[in-house]
Design an enzyme around this catalytic site. Structure first.
Site, PDB file in Angstrom:
ATOM      1  N   SER A   1       0.870  -0.978   0.059  1.00 15.32           N
ATOM      2  CA  SER A   1      -0.101  -0.008  -0.095  1.00 15.32           C
ATOM      3  C   SER A   1       0.868   1.311  -0.056  1.00 15.32           C
ATOM      4  O   SER A   1       0.489   2.463   0.028  1.00 15.32           O
ATOM      5  CB  SER A   1      -0.902   0.067   1.438  1.00 15.32           C
ATOM      6  OG  SER A   1      -0.175  -0.192   2.271  1.00 15.32           O
TER       7      SER A   1
ATOM      8  N   HIS B   1      24.254   5.606  -2.628  1.00  9.86           N
ATOM      9  CA  HIS B   1      24.325   5.635  -4.091  1.00  9.86           C
ATOM     10  C   HIS B   1      25.619   6.261  -4.426  1.00  9.86           C
ATOM     11  O   HIS B   1      26.046   5.750  -5.440  1.00  9.86           O
ATOM     12  CB  HIS B   1      22.899   6.470  -4.456  1.00  9.86           C
ATOM     13  CG  HIS B   1      21.775   6.374  -4.047  1.00  9.86           C
ATOM     14  ND1 HIS B   1      21.263   4.831  -3.902  1.00  9.86           N
ATOM     15  CD2 HIS B   1      20.610   6.956  -3.695  1.00  9.86           C
ATOM     16  CE1 HIS B   1      20.161   4.952  -3.700  1.00  9.86           C
ATOM     17  NE2 HIS B   1      19.450   6.080  -3.323  1.00  9.86           N
TER      18      HIS B   1
HETATM   19  N1  LIG Z   1       9.221   5.883  -1.044  1.00  6.83           N
HETATM   20  C1  LIG Z   1      10.559   6.116  -1.927  1.00  6.83           C
HETATM   21  O1  LIG Z   1      10.890   6.860  -2.767  1.00  6.83           O
HETATM   22  C2  LIG Z   1      11.539   5.119  -1.504  1.00  6.83           C
HETATM   23  C3  LIG Z   1      11.553   4.441  -0.301  1.00  6.83           C
HETATM   24  N2  LIG Z   1      12.460   3.797   0.118  1.00  6.83           N
HETATM   25  C4  LIG Z   1      12.512   2.634   1.140  1.00  6.83           C
HETATM   26  O2  LIG Z   1      11.452   1.644   0.697  1.00  6.83           O
HETATM   27  C5  LIG Z   1      10.795   1.080   1.943  1.00  6.83           C
HETATM   28  C6  LIG Z   1       9.230   1.452   1.632  1.00  6.83           C
HETATM   29  O3  LIG Z   1       9.138   2.975   1.395  1.00  6.83           O
HETATM   30  P1  LIG Z   1       7.676   3.681   1.413  1.00  6.83           P
HETATM   31  O4  LIG Z   1       6.787   2.938   0.541  1.00  6.83           O
HETATM   32  O5  LIG Z   1       7.965   5.078   1.152  1.00  6.83           O
HETATM   33  O6  LIG Z   1       7.238   3.619   2.812  1.00  6.83           O
HETATM   34  P2  LIG Z   1       5.788   3.790   3.401  1.00  6.83           P
HETATM   35  O7  LIG Z   1       5.968   4.741   4.613  1.00  6.83           O
HETATM   36  O8  LIG Z   1       4.855   4.315   2.159  1.00  6.83           O
HETATM   37  O9  LIG Z   1       5.432   2.415   3.986  1.00  6.83           O
HETATM   38  C7  LIG Z   1       5.263   1.268   3.161  1.00  6.83           C
HETATM   39  C8  LIG Z   1       3.976   0.711   3.908  1.00  6.83           C
HETATM   40  O10 LIG Z   1       4.360   0.096   5.110  1.00  6.83           O
HETATM   41  C9  LIG Z   1       3.238  -0.035   6.033  1.00  6.83           C
HETATM   42  N3  LIG Z   1       3.670   0.874   7.247  1.00  6.83           N
HETATM   43  C10 LIG Z   1       4.101   2.319   7.144  1.00  6.83           C
HETATM   44  N4  LIG Z   1       4.426   2.583   8.257  1.00  6.83           N
HETATM   45  C11 LIG Z   1       4.384   1.633   9.301  1.00  6.83           C
HETATM   46  C12 LIG Z   1       4.690   1.467  10.536  1.00  6.83           C
HETATM   47  N5  LIG Z   1       5.241   2.232  11.362  1.00  6.83           N
HETATM   48  N6  LIG Z   1       4.427   0.035  11.094  1.00  6.83           N
HETATM   49  C13 LIG Z   1       3.815  -0.670  10.298  1.00  6.83           C
HETATM   50  N7  LIG Z   1       3.680  -0.582   8.884  1.00  6.83           N
HETATM   51  C14 LIG Z   1       3.855   0.483   8.549  1.00  6.83           C
HETATM   52  C15 LIG Z   1       2.341   0.790   5.401  1.00  6.83           C
HETATM   53  O11 LIG Z   1       1.181  -0.158   5.086  1.00  6.83           O
HETATM   54  P3  LIG Z   1      -0.008  -0.765   5.832  1.00  6.83           P
HETATM   55  O12 LIG Z   1      -0.309   0.490   6.844  1.00  6.83           O
HETATM   56  O13 LIG Z   1      -1.264  -1.071   4.795  1.00  6.83           O
HETATM   57  O14 LIG Z   1       0.458  -1.830   6.397  1.00  6.83           O
HETATM   58  C16 LIG Z   1       2.715   1.571   4.244  1.00  6.83           C
HETATM   59  O15 LIG Z   1       1.930   1.725   3.250  1.00  6.83           O
HETATM   60  C17 LIG Z   1      11.380   1.922   3.110  1.00  6.83           C
HETATM   61  O16 LIG Z   1      12.375   1.244   3.570  1.00  6.83           O
HETATM   62  C18 LIG Z   1      12.138   3.288   2.635  1.00  6.83           C
HETATM   63  O17 LIG Z   1      13.190   3.600   3.157  1.00  6.83           O
HETATM   64  C19 LIG Z   1      13.728   3.584  -0.456  1.00  6.83           C
HETATM   65  C20 LIG Z   1      14.098   4.555  -1.672  1.00  6.83           C
HETATM   66  C21 LIG Z   1      12.916   5.446  -1.993  1.00  6.83           C
HETATM   67  O1  LIG Z   2      17.225   6.537  -2.522  1.00  2.00           O
HETATM   68  C1  LIG Z   2      16.671   7.787  -2.753  1.00  2.00           C
HETATM   69  O2  LIG Z   2      16.605   8.015  -4.104  1.00  2.00           O
HETATM   70  C2  LIG Z   2      15.841   8.943  -4.480  1.00  2.00           C
HETATM   71  C3  LIG Z   2      16.499   9.618  -5.845  1.00  2.00           C
HETATM   72  O3  LIG Z   2      16.172   8.463  -6.693  1.00  2.00           O
HETATM   73  P1  LIG Z   2      15.777   9.000  -8.312  1.00  2.00           P
HETATM   74  O4  LIG Z   2      16.050   7.425  -8.917  1.00  2.00           O
HETATM   75  O5  LIG Z   2      14.877   9.801  -8.469  1.00  2.00           O
HETATM   76  O6  LIG Z   2      17.204  10.018  -8.835  1.00  2.00           O
HETATM   77  C4  LIG Z   2      15.731  10.195  -3.421  1.00  2.00           C
HETATM   78  O7  LIG Z   2      14.903  11.160  -3.877  1.00  2.00           O
HETATM   79  C5  LIG Z   2      15.558   9.914  -2.087  1.00  2.00           C
HETATM   80  O8  LIG Z   2      15.436  10.698  -0.973  1.00  2.00           O
HETATM   81  C6  LIG Z   2      16.456   8.611  -1.734  1.00  2.00           C
HETATM   82  O9  LIG Z   2      16.079   7.877  -0.572  1.00  2.00           O
END
Ligand SMILES: NC(=O)C1=CN([C@@H]2O[C@H](COP(=O)(O)OP(=O)(O)OC[C@H]3O[C@@H](n4cnc5c(N)ncnc54)[C@H](OP(=O)(O)O)[C@@H]3O)[C@@H](O)[C@H]2O)C=CC1
Ligand SMILES: O=C1O[C@H](COP(=O)(O)O)[C@@H](O)[C@H](O)[C@H]1O
Length: 597
Positions: A122, A349
């Protein structure tokens, strides 16, 4: 066994590292030179590798279908028996053993299936990157014939709601793609959802049951993508491994960064992961390694005679790794404040790119050979000191009547946060090749542009006959190689050139390989490449635990000092070029940050 490929769906465009892309192309005849089998051990999450070698036509299916064994990887050669090709040197001069083409090829294809579970389906990353990448792979026929995709998260939604959510982000990467709508529908039919807690074994048992239903008795290969916040990684890995791992195929887990906050927490995470997984089941993703121009870095250097001889302190004056974004932490302040730009971009990175850039020639293109060389570079680097780092944080600015927020205006960020949103650093590799060469890094959010690039500044030409044509600033006349990772992917070399005419005037011009002008095919997203690699068991672009340890060792003392002393960042206006301190830092090493005039 006329054609092993008749029922496979591995695409032609993926990561066939050393040989022709036709290795994975359908409609061709293949011969196997080297098979690696997984012995199935139900007690064990993973699989023990047994290498078999068959340098003859695999005329019998018997070896491929040995009971209790699944072909994981194979060296496959098109059209002719491999012995001949090897003799001809068409594959490589190295032995077939060393030249495995690890493509995770399920020879017994109609008897195996791949289930991909996006844990945290999600969330932002799943919607933005993972599902679209999976669709692109499906569109390109890169996924195996039998596959299903499961979303797993706590949100209570149905299969239909997941499909609806996913459909909003799917695009065919270029317009005018044929049958895009039809393909999307087919793809969505293979997406399912299961709602559950991340720490509930029971919920993962339910997932396991659903996966089994879809696997329909085939050999099951399972990939879990942990797209969740790091504090729940281990819960999810424990439950997935205990309750939902494959009993007769492979189980792999893709872990998203952050891999800890420092050496200690990263080591603790690795220890916990290894309670449930073997190292070769863990795919630590750094999506920058999946970017086209980062992939090309080794090709550029090792397949062109002209670069490698220059690739050392003898000719290179400095190397710069620059990352900038023209937007702030909007929406991700909660995560970001606990990490900051050094952990978010530099320690992973930029450092990964640096390691690839600076490594010695690997023995082969095998994952372990490349990762061995990267680790050596990282371990030869000097631990970063405070004197070689500048930090900044963006503040509000108003331009053209629009007010841009300060970092601390984000409601999820404490008002007194000192977390850096910008950093510049000078790093050094204390080995024979790079002794004394500054490797400068600069990374920032809310700057004036969005770009990621590598800039290699060469030394001045000794005794240059044309010095007087350049004036006093010889830096303006040095060659510079720029690898623009994004946007507008390009590789260009700045050279001095005579301006046509009767006089002797010189200018700097670019020998320019602009990708969009040279190649009509669009560039795949990094997540596509990495997901495909994980499915295929190719680890080359994933981070091994010793690489991670070495990377943290470089940055941990600095990060600790910054936080213990609560050092105040230099404030820079949103949309600016960042703190002036970055220029003082580069000047200390007689370097100017590269810019395009
Ligand atoms: N978003 C990005 O651009 C990037 C993200 N990442 C990494 O990827 C991973 C996912 O990122 P992202 O999608 O942004 O994360 P989110 O904060 O959107 O979390 C993903 C899902 O995890 C569940 N969740 C969120 N917080 C909690 C909590 N405290 N406890 C339990 N479940 C939780 C939720 O689903 P539900 O409530 O339905 O269970 C949520 O939809 C992270 O490790 C992040 O650091 C890395 C690079 C870029
Ligand atoms: O891992 C990450 O990368 C994005 C940048 O990725 P890009 O592919 O869009 O250049 C950055 O925005 C984010 O903070 C970081 O967690």
């Amino acid at each position: 066994m006329a054609s092993l490929s008749s029922s496979t769906h591995f695409c032609s465009s993926s990561s066939a590292y050393s040989n022709s892309s036709s290795l994975r192309f359908n409609h061709h005849h293949y011969y196997i030179s080297n098979l690696e089998f997984s012995a199935i051990s139900p007690k064990h999450l993973g699989s023990k590798k047994i290498s078999l070698q068959s340098n003859s036509r695999p005329s019998s299916n018997a070896i491929l279908m040995q009971e209790g064994a699944v072909a994981r990887t194979a060296t496959i050669v098109e059209n002719e028996p491999p012995t001949k090709k090897l003799k001809d040197g068409l594959l490589s001069a190295s032995s077939p053993e060393k030249h495995k083409e690890p493509i995770g090829f399920d020879v017994n294809n109609d008897k195996s299936t791949v289930s991909i579970t996006v844990v945290g389906a999600s969330g932002d990353l799943a919607k933005k990157k993972i599902f679209p990448a999976l669709f692109a792979l499906y569109y390109e026929d890169c996924l195996p014939e039998h596959f299903s995709i499961f979303g797993y998260a706590r949100s209570k939604i149905s299969d239909a709601e997941l499909r609806n959510m996913v459909s909003k982000t799917l695009t065919c990467r270029i317009d005018k793609r044929e049958n895009c709508g039809e393909k999307m529908e087919q793809f969505l039919k293979r997406c399912f959802y299961h709602s559950g807690q991340y720490d509930s074994k029971e919920n993962f048992v339910e997932l396991d049951e659903k996966l089994k239903e879809h696997e329909g008795g085939r050999v099951s290969n399972r990939l879990f993508y942990l797209s969740i916040p790091p504090n729940i990684f281990i819960d999810a890995v424990r439950c997935a491994s205990v309750s939902a791992s494959s009993v007769n195929g492979w189980t792999r887990v893709i872990v998203e960064k952050p891999f800890g906050r420092d050496s200690e927490s990263s080591a603790a995470l690795t220890r916990s992961l290894k309670q449930y997984l073997e190292e070769d089941q863990i795919f630590r993703i750094d999506h920058y390694l999946g970017k086209e121009l980062v992939e090309n870095l080794s090709v550029l250097r090792f397949s062109n005679l002209i670069f490698e001889p220059l690739w050392s302190r003898q000719y290179i004056r400095n190397v710069q790794f620059i990352f900038s974004e023209d937007f702030g932490t909007e929406g991700r302040g909660g995560y970001f404040d606990n990490y900051g730009i050094i952990r978010d971009i530099m320690q992973n990175h930029l450092l990964q790119i640096l390691a690839l850039f600076a490594m010695e020639t690997p023995v082969s293109l095998d994952a372990e050979d490349i990762r061995n060389e990267k680790v050596k570079v990282l371990r030869s680097m000097r631990t970063l000191s405070m004197d070689d780092v500048v930090i900044g944080q963006y503040k509000s600015d108003t331009k053209g009547g629009i007010t841009y927020p300060a970092y601390t205006d984000d409601k999820t960020v404490p008002k007194d946060s000192l977390t850096p949103t910008f950093a510049a650093a000078a790093l050094f590799i204390d080995n024979a090749r790079w002794d004394g060469v500054p490797f400068l890094m600069k990374a920032g959010k809310a700057l004036h542009d969005r770009r990621a690039e590598i800039r290699v500044q060469f030394r001045h030409v000794p005794g240059n006959l044309y010095n007087r044509n350049f004036g006093t600033d010889l830096d303006r006349a040095t060659n510079e190689l720029v690898i623009r990772v994004q946007p507008d992917e390009a590789i260009y070399l700045k050279i001095n050139n005579k301006v046509p005419g009767l006089g002797m005037r010189l200018d700097r011009s670019n020998l320019n390989l602009l990708y969009k002008a040279r190649y009509s095919k669009e560039i795949p997203d990094a997540y596509e490449r990495l997901l495909l690699d994980a499915i295929e068991g190719e680890r080359r672009l994933f981070i091994r635990s010793d690489e991670l340890d070495a990377a943290w060792a470089l940055f941990t003392p600095l990060l600790k000092e910054l936080e213990d002393k609560r050092l105040i960042p230099e404030y820079y206006p949103y949309g600016s070029r960042g703190p002036v301190g970055a220029h003082y830092l580069s000047a200390k090493y007689n370097v100017k940050w590269g810019v395009d005039e």
